[in-house]
Structure formats: C-alpha cells, structure tokens
Design a protein around this motif. Structure first.
Motif, PDB file in Angstrom:
ATOM      1  N   ASN A 142      -7.502 134.352 105.072  1.00 33.46           N
ATOM      2  CA  ASN A 142      -6.795 134.694 103.843  1.00 33.46           C
ATOM      3  C   ASN A 142      -5.945 135.949 103.985  1.00 33.46           C
ATOM      4  O   ASN A 142      -4.999 136.160 103.224  1.00 33.46           O
ATOM      5  CB  ASN A 142      -7.793 134.882 102.694  1.00 33.46           C
ATOM      6  N   GLU A 143      -6.265 136.790 104.941  1.00 34.75           N
ATOM      7  CA  GLU A 143      -5.578 138.072 105.098  1.00 34.75           C
ATOM      8  C   GLU A 143      -4.672 138.113 106.325  1.00 34.75           C
ATOM      9  O   GLU A 143      -3.714 138.900 106.359  1.00 34.75           O
ATOM     10  CB  GLU A 143      -6.615 139.203 105.194  1.00 34.75           C
ATOM     11  N   ASP A 144      -4.955 137.321 107.320  1.00 36.35           N
ATOM     12  CA  ASP A 144      -4.212 137.364 108.583  1.00 36.35           C
ATOM     13  C   ASP A 144      -3.274 136.162 108.619  1.00 36.35           C
ATOM     14  O   ASP A 144      -3.717 135.013 108.721  1.00 36.35           O
ATOM     15  CB  ASP A 144      -5.177 137.375 109.760  1.00 36.35           C
ATOM     16  N   ILE A 145      -1.968 136.449 108.533  1.00 35.00           N
ATOM     17  CA  ILE A 145      -0.980 135.427 108.179  1.00 35.00           C
ATOM     18  C   ILE A 145       0.168 135.417 109.184  1.00 35.00           C
ATOM     19  O   ILE A 145       0.702 136.472 109.553  1.00 35.00           O
ATOM     20  CB  ILE A 145      -0.418 135.707 106.764  1.00 35.00           C
ATOM     21  N   LEU A 146       0.551 134.204 109.602  1.00 38.70           N
ATOM     22  CA  LEU A 146       1.779 133.990 110.355  1.00 38.70           C
ATOM     23  C   LEU A 146       2.802 133.394 109.396  1.00 38.70           C
ATOM     24  O   LEU A 146       2.581 132.317 108.840  1.00 38.70           O
ATOM     25  CB  LEU A 146       1.540 133.050 111.531  1.00 38.70           C
ATOM     26  N   PHE A 147       3.928 134.098 109.207  1.00 38.39           N
ATOM     27  CA  PHE A 147       4.919 133.717 108.209  1.00 38.39           C
ATOM     28  C   PHE A 147       6.243 133.412 108.898  1.00 38.39           C
ATOM     29  O   PHE A 147       6.746 134.220 109.684  1.00 38.39           O
ATOM     30  CB  PHE A 147       5.113 134.850 107.199  1.00 38.39           C
ATOM     31  N   ARG A 148       6.790 132.231 108.620  1.00 39.61           N
ATOM     32  CA  ARG A 148       8.137 131.911 109.093  1.00 39.61           C
ATOM     33  C   ARG A 148       8.829 131.062 108.040  1.00 39.61           C
ATOM     34  O   ARG A 148       8.352 129.991 107.678  1.00 39.61           O
ATOM     35  CB  ARG A 148       8.124 131.193 110.435  1.00 39.61           C
ATOM     36  N   SER A 149       9.971 131.545 107.564  1.00 37.08           N
ATOM     37  CA  SER A 149      10.645 130.899 106.445  1.00 37.08           C
ATOM     38  C   SER A 149      11.410 129.656 106.867  1.00 37.08           C
ATOM     39  O   SER A 149      11.672 128.775 106.039  1.00 37.08           O
ATOM     40  CB  SER A 149      11.600 131.888 105.772  1.00 37.08           C
ATOM     41  N   SER A 150      11.815 129.563 108.141  1.00 36.51           N
ATOM     42  CA  SER A 150      12.506 128.376 108.653  1.00 36.51           C
ATOM     43  C   SER A 150      12.290 128.302 110.152  1.00 36.51           C
ATOM     44  O   SER A 150      11.898 129.284 110.785  1.00 36.51           O
ATOM     45  CB  SER A 150      14.004 128.431 108.336  1.00 36.51           C
ATOM     46  N   GLY A 151      12.538 127.126 110.721  1.00 33.21           N
ATOM     47  CA  GLY A 151      12.303 126.973 112.149  1.00 33.21           C
ATOM     48  C   GLY A 151      10.839 126.742 112.459  1.00 33.21           C
ATOM     49  O   GLY A 151       9.979 126.678 111.566  1.00 33.21           O
ATOM     50  N   ASN A 152      10.535 126.612 113.735  1.00 31.09           N
ATOM     51  CA  ASN A 152       9.179 126.297 114.176  1.00 31.09           C
ATOM     52  C   ASN A 152       8.320 127.547 114.306  1.00 31.09           C
ATOM     53  O   ASN A 152       8.800 128.600 114.737  1.00 31.09           O
ATOM     54  CB  ASN A 152       9.218 125.590 115.535  1.00 31.09           C
ATOM     55  N   VAL A 153       7.048 127.412 113.962  1.00 30.97           N
ATOM     56  CA  VAL A 153       6.089 128.491 114.217  1.00 30.97           C
ATOM     57  C   VAL A 153       5.558 128.386 115.637  1.00 30.97           C
ATOM     58  O   VAL A 153       5.517 129.384 116.366  1.00 30.97           O
ATOM     59  CB  VAL A 153       4.930 128.447 113.202  1.00 30.97           C
ATOM     60  N   PHE A 154       5.156 127.181 116.055  1.00 34.34           N
ATOM     61  CA  PHE A 154       4.665 126.957 117.423  1.00 34.34           C
ATOM     62  C   PHE A 154       5.507 125.871 118.076  1.00 34.34           C
ATOM     63  O   PHE A 154       5.678 124.791 117.516  1.00 34.34           O
ATOM     64  CB  PHE A 154       3.198 126.530 117.415  1.00 34.34           C
ATOM     65  N   ALA A 155       6.035 126.175 119.255  1.00 39.08           N
ATOM     66  CA  ALA A 155       6.840 125.198 119.995  1.00 39.08           C
ATOM     67  C   ALA A 155       6.603 125.412 121.477  1.00 39.08           C
ATOM     68  O   ALA A 155       6.349 126.534 121.923  1.00 39.08           O
ATOM     69  CB  ALA A 155       8.326 125.351 119.664  1.00 39.08           C
ATOM     70  N   GLY A 156       6.653 124.331 122.246  1.00 38.63           N
ATOM     71  CA  GLY A 156       6.485 124.455 123.681  1.00 38.63           C
ATOM     72  C   GLY A 156       5.826 123.237 124.273  1.00 38.63           C
ATOM     73  O   GLY A 156       5.681 122.195 123.614  1.00 38.63           O
ATOM     74  N   SER A 157       5.401 123.377 125.509  1.00 38.44           N
ATOM     75  CA  SER A 157       4.838 122.249 126.256  1.00 38.44           C
ATOM     76  C   SER A 157       3.444 122.546 126.783  1.00 38.44           C
ATOM     77  O   SER A 157       2.977 121.892 127.712  1.00 38.44           O
ATOM     78  CB  SER A 157       5.759 121.897 127.433  1.00 38.44           C
TER      79      SER A 157
ATOM     80  N   GLY B 295      -3.384 125.778 123.903  1.00 40.24           N
ATOM     81  CA  GLY B 295      -3.860 127.103 123.540  1.00 40.24           C
ATOM     82  C   GLY B 295      -4.834 126.993 122.393  1.00 40.24           C
ATOM     83  O   GLY B 295      -5.388 125.912 122.126  1.00 40.24           O
ATOM     84  N   SER B 296      -5.027 128.089 121.678  1.00 37.81           N
ATOM     85  CA  SER B 296      -6.007 128.121 120.599  1.00 37.81           C
ATOM     86  C   SER B 296      -5.462 128.926 119.429  1.00 37.81           C
ATOM     87  O   SER B 296      -4.888 130.003 119.617  1.00 37.81           O
ATOM     88  CB  SER B 296      -7.323 128.733 121.106  1.00 37.81           C
ATOM     89  N   ILE B 297      -5.657 128.390 118.208  1.00 38.53           N
ATOM     90  CA  ILE B 297      -5.216 129.049 116.974  1.00 38.53           C
ATOM     91  C   ILE B 297      -6.405 129.041 116.019  1.00 38.53           C
ATOM     92  O   ILE B 297      -6.929 127.970 115.695  1.00 38.53           O
ATOM     93  CB  ILE B 297      -4.033 128.299 116.338  1.00 38.53           C
ATOM     94  N   ARG B 298      -6.807 130.228 115.568  1.00 41.02           N
ATOM     95  CA  ARG B 298      -8.020 130.305 114.749  1.00 41.02           C
ATOM     96  C   ARG B 298      -7.889 131.367 113.659  1.00 41.02           C
ATOM     97  O   ARG B 298      -7.251 132.395 113.845  1.00 41.02           O
ATOM     98  CB  ARG B 298      -9.243 130.644 115.610  1.00 41.02           C
ATOM     99  N   ASN B 299      -8.519 131.099 112.534  1.00 43.56           N
ATOM    100  CA  ASN B 299      -8.730 132.106 111.491  1.00 43.56           C
ATOM    101  C   ASN B 299      -7.442 132.748 110.995  1.00 43.56           C
ATOM    102  O   ASN B 299      -7.364 133.968 110.806  1.00 43.56           O
ATOM    103  CB  ASN B 299      -9.682 133.211 111.993  1.00 43.56           C
ATOM    104  N   VAL B 300      -6.401 131.932 110.758  1.00 44.60           N
ATOM    105  CA  VAL B 300      -5.149 132.447 110.226  1.00 44.60           C
ATOM    106  C   VAL B 300      -4.627 131.517 109.141  1.00 44.60           C
ATOM    107  O   VAL B 300      -5.039 130.353 109.042  1.00 44.60           O
ATOM    108  CB  VAL B 300      -4.058 132.605 111.322  1.00 44.60           C
ATOM    109  N   THR B 301      -3.702 132.043 108.341  1.00 38.95           N
ATOM    110  CA  THR B 301      -2.886 131.232 107.445  1.00 38.95           C
ATOM    111  C   THR B 301      -1.499 131.120 108.049  1.00 38.95           C
ATOM    112  O   THR B 301      -0.943 132.104 108.537  1.00 38.95           O
ATOM    113  CB  THR B 301      -2.796 131.868 106.048  1.00 38.95           C
TER     114      THR B 301
END
Length: 262
Positions: free
Chosen positions: A74-89, A92-98
């Motif tokens: 609820n407190e740790d946030i990845l914010f992107r208004s447009s475009g991709n947040v995660f991209a690639g080939s 990995g691991s993504i945990r405990n975020v909004t």
C-alpha cells in the motif's frame, strides 16, 4: 573510553546486504537508466531492489533476473502514467508493491517456454492501468495473491511452460477481458481467488483454442453479470462439448461456471 557523544558499536560497514539497492526515487536508478541506454532501467542481475515510497518512472524496467520488492504494497508504489512498467526478454521477481498510474504493466517476451526462465509476481496490487499487458515465452510464471482493480484491459498469457495463478482477485471495477490465453502451455493451474464481472466483462478468453498439456481451474469464484454474448468465459471454439467452455485437457471445478472433469 570517555566521550560526550554517541559512538556506534558497529558502523555497519561489514553488515550490509550484498547485491542490494534502496530505491526512494527514480533518481536512485540513474545507473540502471544509463545501463539501458537512456531508454530503460536495466537492472543488475541477481540484485535486490527495495522500493521505498512512490517511484515515478520515466522509462520501462528491464528486470534482467533481478528482484523488486517493497515492504508494504500500500505504501511502496511503482507509478507510470503511460508506456510500459516492465518490458524485456528476461524473468525476475516482483513483490509487495502497487503498480499504478495509467500505463501498461507487462510487455515481456521471454526466451522460450522450454527454458528455465522464471517470472514471479507476489503480494502485488495492480490498479488503474490502461492495460495489464502481456507475458509470453516464459518457462514459469507464478502469480500469487494479486489484486486487480480498475484496469481498463486485462492480461494475455502466451506460450508459457507452467502458468500458475493462485489467489488472483479481479474486482468488477476492471473492464474488458480479464485473462486471455493464446498459444501453447505445458500446465495451466488457476486456483482460488475470484473474478467479479459487470458491464460487458469477460473473465477468461480461450477462444483461440490454446494448446494446454494439463489445465486445472479449481475454486476460483466467478460472479456478477455480463452483457458479453460469450458469458463469463469466451469458450474454446473447437474441441469442447456443447454447453461447456473447455476441452478435454481441462479439469474445471469453480463456482459460477460449468463443472467438468475427464
């Protein structure tokens, strides 16, 4: 020793975690942005990136088999208004975020479903995005305890060796088709959680007739109403019996849709 000020018993110089970086703003990822040629944040492989607060991204993150984690989703946030947040080939691991802001969460096309590539998503909130995006050609995707809220478009999974979806919560604030499967899968296992629909929502789309070695849909609650002509499930167009949504490679026991076993 006599002193009038506090003295550290251990200055921590030898107690810091290896392969670790604390991220309090996008500026803390300047090295990764440079490594990505200024067009993406190329994370350092096998490094743990701790998210602290709201990180406003200006480019996509290439996980590169690194680990991203907050302490409180609820407190740790990845914010992107447009475009991709995660991209690639890579995985990995993504945990405990909004993940929020209005862009697209995933644009990941891995090295192949027969590889050891792994992508883990756990204890995460995905909210207010234009699209959850797409994940394809990964050996293993494991999504566990994920909250989807107020997203315009759902996610497409394609060509994944093992697709494991556990406790996925799709609220009726989402729109469109929540989950689409295309291509080939060794195993699909969707267990527990719920998909709640209204408007013209569709919970799952398998109408492209994905090839699934073993499919298990167990305990996920499908509820609400939809004006979509397909109903909750946009069913297999071939290989399924009249009145049923899936072909013989699936075992289905979920409230709200037909029960099926072979």
């Amino acid at each position: 020793l006599t002193t009038t000020s506090w003295v550290k018993v251990n200055n921590g110089a030898t107690e810091k975690r290896n392969n670790y970086k604390l991220v309090k703003s996008a500026a803390d990822l300047a090295t990764e942005l440079a490594a990505g040629g200024g067009t993406k944040y190329l994370l350092t492989s096998n490094t743990y990136y701790e998210i602290n607060g709201t990180i406003v991204l200006t480019a996509p993150i290439d996980l590169n088999n690194a680990y991203i984690s907050g302490l409180d989703a609820n407190e740790d946030i990845l914010f992107r208004s447009s475009g991709n947040v995660f991209a690639g080939s890579t995985g990995g691991s993504i945990r405990n975020v909004t993940i929020t802001g209005g862009g697209t969460v995933f644009a990941i096309n891995g090295p192949g479903m027969a590889t050891s590539s792994t992508l883990l998503l756990q204890n995460t909130i995905i909210a207010g995005m234009a699209s959850v995006g797409s994940i394809s050609n990964i050996g293993l995707f494991f999504g566990n305890i994920v909250n989807f809220d107020s997203n315009t478009t759902g996610i497409t999974y394609s060509n994944i060796g093992n697709l494991l979806l556990n406790n996925q919560g799709w609220f009726d604030t989402n729109n469109g088709t929540f989950e689409t499967l295309t291509g080939t899968f060794g195993l699909v296992e969707k267990v527990s959680g719920f998909s709640s629909m209204n408007g013209a929502d569709v919970a799952m789309n398998v109408s492209s007739n994905p090839t699934v070695g073993n499919g298990v849909l167990f305990g996920t609650v499908f509820s609400g109403t939809t004006t979509a002509t397909s109903g909750f499930i946009n069913r297999y167009s071939t290989g399924s019996y009249p009145g049923f949504n899936f072909n013989n490679n699936w075992i289905v026991n979920s409230p709200g849709i037909d029960r099926k076993s072979t």
